[in-house]
Scaffold this active site. Sequence first.
Site, mmCIF file in Angstrom:
data_model
loop_
_atom_site.group_PDB
_atom_site.id
_atom_site.type_symbol
_atom_site.label_atom_id
_atom_site.label_comp_id
_atom_site.label_asym_id
_atom_site.label_seq_id
_atom_site.Cartn_x
_atom_site.Cartn_y
_atom_site.Cartn_z
ATOM 1 N N CYS A 102 -87.616 -43.607 -78.205
ATOM 2 C CA CYS A 102 -86.599 -42.553 -78.233
ATOM 3 C C CYS A 102 -86.590 -41.812 -79.578
ATOM 4 O O CYS A 102 -86.534 -42.430 -80.632
ATOM 5 C CB CYS A 102 -85.221 -43.155 -78.004
ATOM 6 N N TYR A 144 -81.573 -22.550 -79.481
ATOM 7 C CA TYR A 144 -82.011 -21.320 -78.808
ATOM 8 C C TYR A 144 -80.764 -20.519 -78.428
ATOM 9 O O TYR A 144 -79.713 -21.099 -78.162
ATOM 10 C CB TYR A 144 -82.775 -21.667 -77.538
ATOM 11 N N ARG A 166 -84.188 -40.016 -80.564
ATOM 12 C CA ARG A 166 -82.813 -39.916 -81.053
ATOM 13 C C ARG A 166 -82.247 -41.303 -81.343
ATOM 14 O O ARG A 166 -81.037 -41.489 -81.426
ATOM 15 C CB ARG A 166 -81.979 -39.209 -79.991
ATOM 16 N N CYS A 178 -76.657 -45.546 -73.783
ATOM 17 C CA CYS A 178 -77.658 -45.425 -72.713
ATOM 18 C C CYS A 178 -77.660 -46.682 -71.861
ATOM 19 O O CYS A 178 -77.157 -47.729 -72.260
ATOM 20 C CB CYS A 178 -79.054 -45.234 -73.301
HETATM 21 C C1 LIG Z 1 -85.570 -28.926 -75.902
HETATM 22 C C2 LIG Z 1 -84.311 -28.284 -76.272
HETATM 23 C C3 LIG Z 1 -83.673 -27.392 -75.408
HETATM 24 C C4 LIG Z 1 -84.195 -27.077 -74.032
HETATM 25 O O1 LIG Z 1 -85.341 -26.307 -74.070
HETATM 26 P P1 LIG Z 1 -86.036 -25.849 -72.718
HETATM 27 O O2 LIG Z 1 -87.359 -25.350 -73.162
HETATM 28 O O3 LIG Z 1 -85.150 -24.790 -72.133
HETATM 29 O O4 LIG Z 1 -86.098 -27.039 -71.827
HETATM 30 C C5 LIG Z 1 -82.506 -26.785 -75.817
HETATM 31 N N1 LIG Z 1 -81.976 -27.042 -77.032
HETATM 32 C C6 LIG Z 1 -82.575 -27.897 -77.877
HETATM 33 C C7 LIG Z 1 -81.925 -28.132 -79.208
HETATM 34 C C8 LIG Z 1 -83.748 -28.546 -77.536
HETATM 35 O O5 LIG Z 1 -84.316 -29.422 -78.405
HETATM 36 S S1 SF4 Z 2 -85.022 -41.764 -74.364
HETATM 37 FE FE1 SF4 Z 2 -83.339 -42.225 -75.806
HETATM 38 S S2 SF4 Z 2 -81.579 -41.045 -75.041
HETATM 39 FE FE2 SF4 Z 2 -83.072 -41.205 -73.345
HETATM 40 S S3 SF4 Z 2 -82.469 -43.049 -72.179
HETATM 41 FE FE3 SF4 Z 2 -84.032 -43.686 -73.673
HETATM 42 S S4 SF4 Z 2 -82.844 -44.390 -75.451
HETATM 43 FE FE4 SF4 Z 2 -81.440 -43.161 -74.198
#
Ligand SMILES: *Cc1c(COP(=O)(O)O)cnc(C)c1O
Ligand code: SF4
Length: 308
Positions: free
Chosen positions: A66, A47, A68, A59
Site C-alpha cells: 500500500c 486535478y 498510503r 481497511c
Molecule cells: C489518481 C488520483 C485521482 C484519479 O485520477 P483518474 O485518472 O481520474 O483516475 C484523483 N485525485 C488524485 C489525488 C489522484 O491521486
Molecule cells: S491498498 Fe492500502 S488502502 Fe487499499 S485496501 Fe490495501 S491497505 Fe487499504
Amino acid sequence: IDWDDPEDPIRLQVLPRGAELDVDSRESTDPIGDLAHSPVPRLTHRYPDRALLYPTYQCAVYCRHCFRKESLNDGNRGFSARALEPALAYVAAHPELREIILTGGDPLLLADREVRWIRERLEAIPHLRLLRVHTRIPVVLPSRVTAGLVEALEGSRMVVVVTHFNHPREITAEAEEACRRLRKAGFVLLNQSVLLRGVNDDTDTLEELFRELVYRLGARPYYLHHCDLTPGLTHFRTTIDAGMAIMRELRGRLSGVCQPTYVLDLPGGHGKVPLGPNWVEGREAHRWLFADWNGETHPYEEVVPETR
Ligand SMILES: *Cc1c(COP(=O)(O)O)cnc(C)c1O
Ligand code: SF4
C-alpha cells in the site's frame, strides 16, 4: 493462501517480510505528494474536476504494497461525521469538482448508515455528477457487499466502483457474487492493479487477471500502477521497461476491452503519467513508423488538409 508455498502471491501481499526493512533514501512516506494537495483534512484535490475524500483510514486487510500505509492503522482515524465536515464544506465551495472519489482506507468498511450519510451529503451538492468508490472489499471481504450496502450507495448520481484485484487467484466465487450485486444495481465496475514483483509481474498472470476480471466479474481493467516509491517496497518493484514489455505483449493477446493503462504516479504530487508502451518507431513530419502488435514496423502517412 497456499501455506505450503512461501512465495504464494496472496501471502506476499498481506504478510510482512524482512525485505520491507530495507528502506531506500529515495523512497518517501508521502510517495505521490498527496500532502501538498490537501487543503483541508481528509481531502486531496490535485486535478481540477475530481478530489479524493477519506471517510476512514481503516481497511479490511492491510496490503504490504500500500502506498498510503503510513496514514493507515490509526484507531483514531475511523469514520466521524465531524472529521468530514471541513472536507464537505470545501467540496461545496468548489463548483469545478464533478467527481468525488471515496478512498482511504476502505470506504466500504463503514456501516451502511455511514455510507448513506456520505452519499446523501454529497448528493446535496449540485455540481457533483459522479461518485467513485475505491475499495478492496470485493476482493478481501466480499460478504460485506450486502443488499443494504448496495442500497446505501444507490441514489441520484452515477456510481463507479473501482476494485483492486492483483492476481487471478483472488477472483473467487464469493468475489463474483459481490461484483454481480454491484453490477445489478447499475454501478460501473472498474479495477486497478499494482504491478508487483513476484506477485503478478509476468504476462501470463496479468493476461489471465485482466481477461477474467471482464469475463467473470464484469470489471474493466482501468489502471495497472507502477509500484510507488513507498518506504520498504524496493523488493516489490519491477523496472518500467519490464512493465512496458508486458503491456506490449498483452496488446496482442487480449481484447481492447481487457486492456488497462499502465501508469506512474509522479512523486511531488504532479499526477499520473501513462507509461506506454510506445508504438512510434520514428517519424519525419507527417510520415510515421509504427510497430504493430506482432513487432513488425509499418509506415503511415497522414493525409490532412495542410499536407495536400
Ligand atoms: C489518481 C488520483 C485521482 C484519479 O485520477 P483518474 O485518472 O481520474 O483516475 C484523483 N485525485 C488524485 C489525488 C489522484 O491521486
Ligand atoms: S491498498 Fe492500502 S488502502 Fe487499499 S485496501 Fe490495501 S491497505 Fe487499504
